[in-house]
Design an enzyme around this catalytic site. Structure first.
Site, PDB file in Angstrom:
ATOM      1  N   ASP A   1       0.907  -1.198   0.120  1.00 50.07           N
ATOM      2  CA  ASP A   1      -0.087  -0.071   0.053  1.00 50.07           C
ATOM      3  C   ASP A   1       0.954   1.297  -0.073  1.00 50.07           C
ATOM      4  OD1 ASP A   1      -1.968  -1.580   0.180  1.00 50.07           O
ATOM      5  OD2 ASP A   1      -2.863  -0.845   1.852  1.00 50.07           O
TER       6      ASP A   1
ATOM      7  N   HIS B   1       3.823  -2.186   3.152  1.00 47.76           N
ATOM      8  CA  HIS B   1       3.796  -0.978   2.437  1.00 47.76           C
ATOM      9  C   HIS B   1       5.245  -0.626   1.491  1.00 47.76           C
ATOM     10  CE1 HIS B   1       0.956  -0.798   5.638  1.00 47.76           C
ATOM     11  NE2 HIS B   1       0.482   0.061   4.973  1.00 47.76           N
TER      12      HIS B   1
HETATM   13 NI    NI Z   1      -2.419   2.995   3.406  1.00 47.38          NI
END
Ligand code: NI
Length: 399
Positions: A209, A351
């Site tokens: 993400d 991430h």
């Molecule tokens: Ni996020």
């Protein structure tokens, strides 16, 4: 004194004797196109040239020149450069080209005829009428486009990964082996990399993400090495800057999902604003990869019935393995989290904007493959396990 005079006369005569060959050297043979030759004084060479005589015998040799429209002309070699300057060629080969047909035929045509042949489906390059296919042993073949189907009927494929399996060793070496040799390689310590998905084997979806960002390409290098797929939920505002990275991800078989324009908690927005966050990001993704995403992930995993209803065509993708990589910023802890919690059908959250995460990926990808998991995109996971992907719903793992 007298003797000396005699001596001077003698040396004068010697000088004259030496002078005679010099006179001969100042005569040059000139050549006429009709075969005549003429010895002329060197001072007259330019004069003779101006009335059609040539300096070298080779100048009057008759040669044939070729035009791109098929005409030929016989000229003196001395005229060659002038003809070249106006588009004539030395050899027949230079004025004709080979053109190619998708059924494997070739034809030689004059250069000027090329466009006319192009209009009736002849092509300039063999690459235009063929593709590279791989046989069952992984050997490359150039196949004419008309023969692709029969090659496929024989088990050949355009994708190496369809006929060959990427294998890797614990020390990081990788090789492609024919599919029927996979078991033999596994018996001597090799592991299966990515390849065509086997629905009967365990699979998980790694997701990243908040990018794309500075570490996304490092992660892609690792995915590429092992033939693994992952899904990147991107912020619309970052896509333009990293358009090359995003399209590279797609070319490696990865998936791009929507993570809103600027990481806004959708639960706190009106339906219009939710829609605008999603649409603007979908458009940015379309501009980078030429396709719209099929999935979105709500930032912070925060969603509501309003959010799901405002985005009816796409599912909200949550996760079942939360690595907390953003919090620990520690590659070992991220690896432990993945290896400790991953099961068949897991959706793993990481991430790609953190450097320790990119480091962890280099252990996680081969580590999951060694544990027998296939690394697939979220869409691959859902469509293989559920048959189709529904919009307006959530998925957090797909067993
Ligand atoms: Ni996020």
């Amino acid at each position: 004194m007298k003797k000396r005079t005699t001596c001077a006369v003698l040396s004068c005569m010697l000088a004259l004797g030496a002078y005679i060959p010099c006179v001969e050297a100042e005569v040059h043979t000139m050549y006429a196109p009709d075969g005549r030759t003429l010895a002329v004084d060197v001072s007259e060479i330019e004069l003779y040239k101006s009335v059609g005589w040539y300096y070298n015998e080779s100048d009057v040799e008759v040669i044939t020149m070729y035009a791109p429209d098929g005409r030929t002309i016989d000229i003196l070699r001395a005229e060659r450069d002038a003809y070249k300057n106006v588009g004539w060629y030395d050899t027949a080969e230079e004025v004709s080209i080979t053109m190619y047909s998708t059924d494997g035929r070739t034809i030689r045509v004059f250069r000027d005829e090329g466009e006319a042949y192009r209009a009736v489906n002849w092509y300039y390059n063999i690459e235009d009428v063929t593709i590279i296919m791989y046989d069952n042993n992984g050997n490359e073949h150039r196949v004419y486009k008309d023969n692709i189907q029969s090659a496929k009927d024989n088990g050949w494929s355009e994708n190496k990964s369809d006929v060959m399996q990427l294998m890797f060793a614990a020390d990081g070496r990788t090789i492609y082996v024919p599919k029927n040799e996979v078991e033999a390689y596994m018996n001597v310590g090799w592991y299966r990399g990515g390849g065509t998905i086997d629905p009967s084997r365990p699979m998980v979806a790694i997701t990243f993400d908040d990018g794309p960002g500075a570490y996304t390409d490092k992660i892609l290098n690792c995915l590429e090495k092992y033939g693994a797929h992952a899904t990147f939920f991107v912020q619309g505002q970052s896509v333009g800057k990293y358009a090359t990275t995003v399209s590279r991800a797609v070319s490696l078989g990865c998936e791009i999902g929507n993570h809103t324009w600027n990481h806004t908690s959708l639960k706190d927005l009106s339906a219009d604003k939710i829609s605008s966050q999603i649409t603007s990001t979908n458009n940015a993704i379309y501009n980078a990869i030429g396709a719209y995403p099929k999935l979105y992930r709500p930032p912070y995993g925060s969603y509501s019935k309003t959010v799901l209803a405002a985005i009816p065509s796409m599912p909200a993708i949550l996760w079942s393995v939360d690595t907390l990589d953003w919090k620990t910023r520690n590659a070992s802890k991220t690896c432990e989290s993945v290896f400790g919690s991953t099961k068949d059908g897991s959706i793993i959250l990481m991430h790609d904007i953190h450097s320790p995460t990119a480091d962890a990926v280099e252990t996680i990808v081969p580590g999951l493959l060694m544990r027998g998991y296939q690394l697939v995109t979220v869409s691959e996971l859902i469509s293989i396990r559920r048959g189709s992907i529904s919009g307006g719903v959530t998925y957090s793992s797909v067993k």
